[in-house]
Design a protein around this motif. Structure first.
Motif, PDB file in Angstrom:
ATOM      1  N   LYS A 278       2.990  21.124  -9.155  1.00  0.00           N
ATOM      2  CA  LYS A 278       4.232  21.912  -9.267  1.00  0.00           C
ATOM      3  C   LYS A 278       4.770  22.314  -7.889  1.00  0.00           C
ATOM      4  CE  LYS A 278       3.393  23.708 -13.935  1.00  0.00           C
ATOM      5  NZ  LYS A 278       2.285  22.797 -14.236  1.00  0.00           N
ATOM      6  N   LEU A 279       4.731  21.381  -6.949  1.00  0.00           N
ATOM      7  CA  LEU A 279       5.275  21.631  -5.622  1.00  0.00           C
ATOM      8  C   LEU A 279       6.796  21.496  -5.649  1.00  0.00           C
ATOM      9  CD1 LEU A 279       2.754  19.604  -3.414  1.00  0.00           C
ATOM     10  CD2 LEU A 279       2.702  22.039  -3.973  1.00  0.00           C
ATOM     11  N   ASP A 280       7.479  22.328  -4.878  1.00  0.00           N
ATOM     12  CA  ASP A 280       8.937  22.279  -4.819  1.00  0.00           C
ATOM     13  C   ASP A 280       9.410  21.029  -4.082  1.00  0.00           C
ATOM     14  OD1 ASP A 280       9.162  24.712  -6.141  1.00  0.00           O
ATOM     15  OD2 ASP A 280       9.166  25.877  -4.282  1.00  0.00           O
ATOM     16  N   ASN A 281      10.559  20.515  -4.511  1.00  0.00           N
ATOM     17  CA  ASN A 281      11.222  19.388  -3.839  1.00  0.00           C
ATOM     18  C   ASN A 281      10.269  18.230  -3.540  1.00  0.00           C
ATOM     19  OD1 ASN A 281      13.719  20.820  -3.712  1.00  0.00           O
ATOM     20  ND2 ASN A 281      12.969  21.931  -1.915  1.00  0.00           N
ATOM     21  N   PRO A 282       9.685  17.627  -4.566  1.00  0.00           N
ATOM     22  CA  PRO A 282       8.726  16.533  -4.322  1.00  0.00           C
ATOM     23  C   PRO A 282       9.340  15.325  -3.626  1.00  0.00           C
ATOM     24  CG  PRO A 282       9.276  16.702  -6.666  1.00  0.00           C
ATOM     25  CD  PRO A 282       9.835  17.926  -6.005  1.00  0.00           C
ATOM     26  N   TRP A 283      10.681  15.215  -3.607  1.00  0.00           N
ATOM     27  CA  TRP A 283      11.308  14.078  -2.934  1.00  0.00           C
ATOM     28  C   TRP A 283      10.961  14.054  -1.436  1.00  0.00           C
ATOM     29  CZ3 TRP A 283      14.802  14.813   1.057  1.00  0.00           C
ATOM     30  CH2 TRP A 283      15.358  16.076   1.187  1.00  0.00           C
ATOM     31  N   ARG A 284      10.700  15.242  -0.853  1.00  0.00           N
ATOM     32  CA  ARG A 284      10.345  15.284   0.570  1.00  0.00           C
ATOM     33  C   ARG A 284       9.017  14.569   0.822  1.00  0.00           C
ATOM     34  NH1 ARG A 284      10.506  21.590   1.650  1.00  0.00           N
ATOM     35  NH2 ARG A 284       9.128  21.427  -0.157  1.00  0.00           N
ATOM     36  N   TYR A 285       8.076  14.772  -0.098  1.00  0.00           N
ATOM     37  CA  TYR A 285       6.768  14.127   0.046  1.00  0.00           C
ATOM     38  C   TYR A 285       6.863  12.641  -0.271  1.00  0.00           C
ATOM     39  CZ  TYR A 285       5.774  19.090  -0.252  1.00  0.00           C
ATOM     40  OH  TYR A 285       5.796  20.447  -0.049  1.00  0.00           O
ATOM     41  N   GLU A 286       7.798  12.289  -1.164  1.00  0.00           N
ATOM     42  CA  GLU A 286       8.045  10.872  -1.448  1.00  0.00           C
ATOM     43  C   GLU A 286       8.515  10.153  -0.187  1.00  0.00           C
ATOM     44  OE1 GLU A 286      10.807   8.058  -4.379  1.00  0.00           O
ATOM     45  OE2 GLU A 286      11.207  10.212  -4.205  1.00  0.00           O
ATOM     46  N   LEU A 287       9.432  10.786   0.555  1.00  0.00           N
ATOM     47  CA  LEU A 287       9.908  10.186   1.801  1.00  0.00           C
ATOM     48  C   LEU A 287       8.768  10.015   2.798  1.00  0.00           C
ATOM     49  CD1 LEU A 287      13.308  12.020   2.475  1.00  0.00           C
ATOM     50  CD2 LEU A 287      12.937   9.769   1.468  1.00  0.00           C
ATOM     51  N   ALA A 288       7.934  11.047   2.912  1.00  0.00           N
ATOM     52  CA  ALA A 288       6.803  10.958   3.843  1.00  0.00           C
ATOM     53  C   ALA A 288       5.870   9.815   3.446  1.00  0.00           C
ATOM     54  CB  ALA A 288       6.048  12.284   3.867  1.00  0.00           C
ATOM     55  N   ALA A 289       5.634   9.662   2.146  1.00  0.00           N
ATOM     56  CA  ALA A 289       4.757   8.578   1.677  1.00  0.00           C
ATOM     57  C   ALA A 289       5.367   7.212   1.973  1.00  0.00           C
ATOM     58  CB  ALA A 289       4.496   8.738   0.180  1.00  0.00           C
ATOM     59  N   MET A 290       6.677   7.087   1.739  1.00  0.00           N
ATOM     60  CA  MET A 290       7.351   5.808   1.976  1.00  0.00           C
ATOM     61  C   MET A 290       7.293   5.393   3.437  1.00  0.00           C
ATOM     62  SD  MET A 290      10.651   6.381  -0.518  1.00  0.00           S
ATOM     63  CE  MET A 290      11.482   4.859  -0.058  1.00  0.00           C
ATOM     64  N   LEU A 291       7.216   6.378   4.332  1.00  0.00           N
ATOM     65  CA  LEU A 291       7.221   6.084   5.768  1.00  0.00           C
ATOM     66  C   LEU A 291       5.845   6.201   6.407  1.00  0.00           C
ATOM     67  CD1 LEU A 291      10.505   7.984   6.665  1.00  0.00           C
ATOM     68  CD2 LEU A 291      10.162   5.507   6.740  1.00  0.00           C
TER      69      LEU A 291
ATOM     70  N   ARG B 124       0.831  -1.200   0.000  1.00  0.00           N
ATOM     71  CA  ARG B 124       0.000   0.000   0.000  1.00  0.00           C
ATOM     72  C   ARG B 124       0.873   1.260   0.000  1.00  0.00           C
ATOM     73  NH1 ARG B 124      -3.919   2.817   4.337  1.00  0.00           N
ATOM     74  NH2 ARG B 124      -5.136   3.996   2.828  1.00  0.00           N
ATOM     75  N   THR B 125       1.997   1.211   0.723  1.00  0.00           N
ATOM     76  CA  THR B 125       2.927   2.337   0.753  1.00  0.00           C
ATOM     77  C   THR B 125       3.432   2.664  -0.649  1.00  0.00           C
ATOM     78  OG1 THR B 125       3.659   1.869   3.010  1.00  0.00           O
ATOM     79  CG2 THR B 125       5.153   3.131   1.629  1.00  0.00           C
ATOM     80  N   GLU B 126       3.767   1.634  -1.417  1.00  0.00           N
ATOM     81  CA  GLU B 126       4.267   1.853  -2.772  1.00  0.00           C
ATOM     82  C   GLU B 126       3.212   2.526  -3.641  1.00  0.00           C
ATOM     83  OE1 GLU B 126       7.439   1.127  -4.320  1.00  0.00           O
ATOM     84  OE2 GLU B 126       7.800   1.378  -2.183  1.00  0.00           O
ATOM     85  N   ARG B 127       1.954   2.107  -3.503  1.00  0.00           N
ATOM     86  CA  ARG B 127       0.889   2.709  -4.302  1.00  0.00           C
ATOM     87  C   ARG B 127       0.664   4.169  -3.895  1.00  0.00           C
ATOM     88  NH1 ARG B 127      -1.133  -2.513  -3.315  1.00  0.00           N
ATOM     89  NH2 ARG B 127      -2.502  -1.807  -1.636  1.00  0.00           N
ATOM     90  N   ILE B 128       0.671   4.422  -2.593  1.00  0.00           N
ATOM     91  CA  ILE B 128       0.484   5.792  -2.099  1.00  0.00           C
ATOM     92  C   ILE B 128       1.629   6.685  -2.563  1.00  0.00           C
ATOM     93  CG2 ILE B 128       0.516   7.196   0.011  1.00  0.00           C
ATOM     94  CD1 ILE B 128      -1.137   5.004   1.341  1.00  0.00           C
ATOM     95  N   LYS B 129       2.842   6.153  -2.550  1.00  0.00           N
ATOM     96  CA  LYS B 129       4.005   6.938  -2.990  1.00  0.00           C
ATOM     97  C   LYS B 129       3.834   7.421  -4.426  1.00  0.00           C
ATOM     98  CE  LYS B 129       7.814   5.001  -4.371  1.00  0.00           C
ATOM     99  NZ  LYS B 129       9.090   4.243  -4.428  1.00  0.00           N
ATOM    100  N   GLN B 130       3.367   6.538  -5.307  1.00  0.00           N
ATOM    101  CA  GLN B 130       3.190   6.926  -6.702  1.00  0.00           C
ATOM    102  C   GLN B 130       2.115   8.007  -6.844  1.00  0.00           C
ATOM    103  OE1 GLN B 130       5.274   5.991  -9.057  1.00  0.00           O
ATOM    104  NE2 GLN B 130       6.316   4.790  -7.480  1.00  0.00           N
ATOM    105  N   ILE B 131       1.044   7.893  -6.070  1.00  0.00           N
ATOM    106  CA  ILE B 131      -0.018   8.901  -6.126  1.00  0.00           C
ATOM    107  C   ILE B 131       0.486  10.240  -5.598  1.00  0.00           C
ATOM    108  CG2 ILE B 131      -2.326   9.525  -5.286  1.00  0.00           C
ATOM    109  CD1 ILE B 131      -2.878   6.478  -5.053  1.00  0.00           C
TER     110      ILE B 131
END
Length: 384
Positions: A174-187, A158-165
């Motif tokens: 067009k949010l800045d630094n989307p990698w930060r939100y990727e980390l939050a999704a992964m965790l 489920r984490t993987e699916r949420i990360k992609q969304i």
């Protein structure tokens, strides 16, 4: 353009030419005659390492320009070079433009060279620290998600699916630094390692839970924040995860990361329950106050762009054959004219036209439009 490029900004062409003559062999430089050209280049090109700007220029002074630069490219080091120096302007440059150096004209070439070298060094330090932080966080995140995959594979999936969304929505918005939100999704699901696997199975299979089981599940965000508190510089991720179950209308201060996680988590749950994309979006719109409206629209654009369609809100005059209605078309009095899900054809448009003569159609009308048509002109156009 390399990350060591320095942009010089001045409204005097001869001064710009002197920069090229004196510094062109020592640095990778670019020139902009005035603030407007500078902003155009900054938005178009890769980030500049340094921007050196004159203070007094038409339409926009150097302080205002560097304030804009700070917003567009926060890592770029900013320098003021002026022949009109005074204490007030120096204070403003530091407070508003966050300048690294404040130089006065005429400036000795050796001093200018030293300043540019120091500025490039500062830029490298800032960017290197960010890359190190990103790498460190990613390593920590991978370790935790590997543990999650071992303990509860369903939560990891489920984490993987949420990360992609989350990534798709953040990119679309067009949010800045989307990698930060990727980390939050992964965790975001890491707290589930403390939950009984049988309870998780019931949750992920949409089975009814007892009040005690619901209470255990609501604790997962608190467990996650406790685990992450020991990793340096994770506060933004922690804040996102801690607020991921909040409603936007009840917590307007909910951080962007938390809003994205709530949005992505709900959409993933609805799809996992068997709803298609249209049905899932309808369900979310039925209680749309719980979501950030800007992010909800970005999610919709993202998921339907995969099918070559773009959601749009149009007036009757902008409707064209082939568009798909995503909401009922009604009169201002609520009389149904065309139902959601219909594809517009000549007959349907003619029927609507009769009501439009009396200005009785409720606008805007929600449709999905071919992505190719939007790309052609930026606006929906009639088919050939």
């Amino acid at each position: 353009m390399t990350n060591n490029t320095v942009l010089f900004v001045d409204d005097e062409p001869n001064i710009l030419a002197s920069f090229r003559r004196s510094l062109g062999r020592k640095f990778s430089i670019d020139l902009a005659q005035g603030p407007e050209e500078a902003l155009e280049k900054i938005q178009k090109n890769d980030p500049y390492a340094v921007v050196v700007s004159d203070l007094k220029m038409p339409k926009m002074n150097g302080i205002d320009l560097l304030t804009r630069v700070k917003s567009i490219s926060p890592d770029t080091v900013r320098v003021i070079l002026t022949g009109h120096a005074n204490l007030d302007s120096a204070i403003s440059a530091v407070n508003e433009g966050s300048v690294f150096r404040f130089l006065t004209k005429p400036c000795d070439t050796d001093i200018l060279v030293k300043t540019v070298n120091a500025s490039i060094k500062q830029y490298r330090l800032v960017t290197a620290e960010k890359e190190l932080l990103r790498g460190t966080l990613r390593g920590s995140v991978k370790l935790l998600t590997d543990i999650l995959a071992l303990v509860t594979p369903e939560a990891f999936g489920r984490t993987e699916r949420i990360k992609q969304i989350v990534l798709g929505t953040a990119t679309e918005a067009k949010l800045d630094n989307p990698w930060r939100y990727e980390l939050a999704a992964m965790l975001s699901m890491i707290g589930y390692i403390s939950v009984d696997p049988e309870i998780l199975d019931k949750k992920f299979n949409n089975e009814e839970l007892t009040p005690e089981e619901e209470q255990m599940l609501t604790m997962h965000s608190a467990v996650a924040t406790g685990l992450l508190a020991n990793i340096p510089r994770m506060q933004e991720v922690i804040d996102a995860i801690a607020s991921q179950d909040d409603r936007f209308d009840e917590n307007p201060d909910q951080p962007v990361g938390g809003r994205l996680l709530r949005l992505a988590g709900d959409f993933e749950s609805l799809e996992r329950s068997g709803l298609d994309k249209d049905e899932a979006m309808d369900h979310m719109r039925s209680d749309e106050d719980r979501y950030d409206p800007m992010l909800l629209r970005a999610l919709e654009r993202m998921i339907f762009a995969e099918e070559g369609l773009v959601p749009m809100s149009l007036t009757f005059k902008e409707l064209r054959v082939g568009m798909l209605l995503t909401a009922n078309v009604t009169t201002e009095d609520g009389v149904l004219l065309m139902a959601k899900g219909q594809e517009l054809n000549e007959v349907g448009l003619l029927r609507l036209q009769n009501f439009a003569r009396n200005n009785s159609i409720k606008e805007p009308i929600e449709v999905r439009v071919s992505l190719d048509r939007v790309k052609q002109s930026g606006k929906a156009q009639p088919p050939s």
